[in-house]
Design a protein around this motif. Sequence first.
Motif, PDB file in Angstrom:
ATOM      1  N   ARG A 115       6.020  -3.658   3.791  1.00  0.00           N
ATOM      2  CA  ARG A 115       4.750  -2.279   4.639  1.00  0.00           C
ATOM      3  C   ARG A 115       5.662  -1.674   5.845  1.00  0.00           C
ATOM      4  O   ARG A 115       5.305  -0.762   6.384  1.00  0.00           O
ATOM      5  CB  ARG A 115       3.747  -3.140   4.928  1.00  0.00           C
ATOM      6  N   THR A 124      -1.761   1.970   1.944  1.00  0.00           N
ATOM      7  CA  THR A 124      -2.528   0.751   1.545  1.00  0.00           C
ATOM      8  C   THR A 124      -1.631   0.302   0.317  1.00  0.00           C
ATOM      9  O   THR A 124      -2.300  -1.488  -0.183  1.00  0.00           O
ATOM     10  CB  THR A 124      -3.439   1.172   1.094  1.00  0.00           C
ATOM     11  N   LEU A 152      -1.684  -4.251   0.186  1.00  0.00           N
ATOM     12  CA  LEU A 152      -1.920  -4.840   1.587  1.00  0.00           C
ATOM     13  C   LEU A 152      -3.094  -5.490   0.689  1.00  0.00           C
ATOM     14  O   LEU A 152      -4.274  -6.447   1.744  1.00  0.00           O
ATOM     15  CB  LEU A 152      -3.059  -3.543   2.876  1.00  0.00           C
ATOM     16  N   TYR A 183      -2.033  -8.886   8.312  1.00  0.00           N
ATOM     17  CA  TYR A 183      -3.039  -7.582   7.294  1.00  0.00           C
ATOM     18  C   TYR A 183      -3.381  -6.843   8.382  1.00  0.00           C
ATOM     19  O   TYR A 183      -3.505  -5.769   8.609  1.00  0.00           O
ATOM     20  CB  TYR A 183      -4.199  -8.633   6.508  1.00  0.00           C
ATOM     21  N   SER A 213      -3.489  -2.974   8.860  1.00  0.00           N
ATOM     22  CA  SER A 213      -4.468  -1.737   9.142  1.00  0.00           C
ATOM     23  C   SER A 213      -4.188  -0.965  10.130  1.00  0.00           C
ATOM     24  O   SER A 213      -5.110  -0.145  10.005  1.00  0.00           O
ATOM     25  CB  SER A 213      -5.815  -3.115   8.678  1.00  0.00           C
TER      26      SER A 213
END
Length: 143
Positions: A30, A53, A56, A121, A125
Amino acid sequence: MDGLKELIEYGILGLLGVMSVVSLAYGIERWLTYKQIEPSDFDHRNDFEIALTKNLTIIYTIGANAVYIGLLGTVLGIMLTFSTLGQSDIVDAKSVMSSLSYTLIATAAGLLVAIPAMVIYNLLSRRVDVLLALWDRDHGHGA
């Protein structure tokens, strides 16, 4: 009982090891994607958000549940220790304490998987939020 002990030890710790590798691999994937992705390449915000996303949820799920898997290993190990104690005629404090302390390794392993997964995470985010804000700015949306 030895088979159950090995299942608990290798099963729980093995599962936590796999979860750790998966969360780290998806986190790196990511992050590399976020470094290369351009908000201007997407005409629709929803398409951009879907691209950002991806995976995730897996990282979050690992972070949220690794502690419980570690606790499950600890509880099963303690149950096994008490079961073995109940079947034994001699109570050896050294072996009991050793066995109980070993079961706590599962809890520690769960925490060692969960904490980095949740940090990864949260970092990702935040990056998603920034990239979506850039998309909104570039496309004349937002305040």
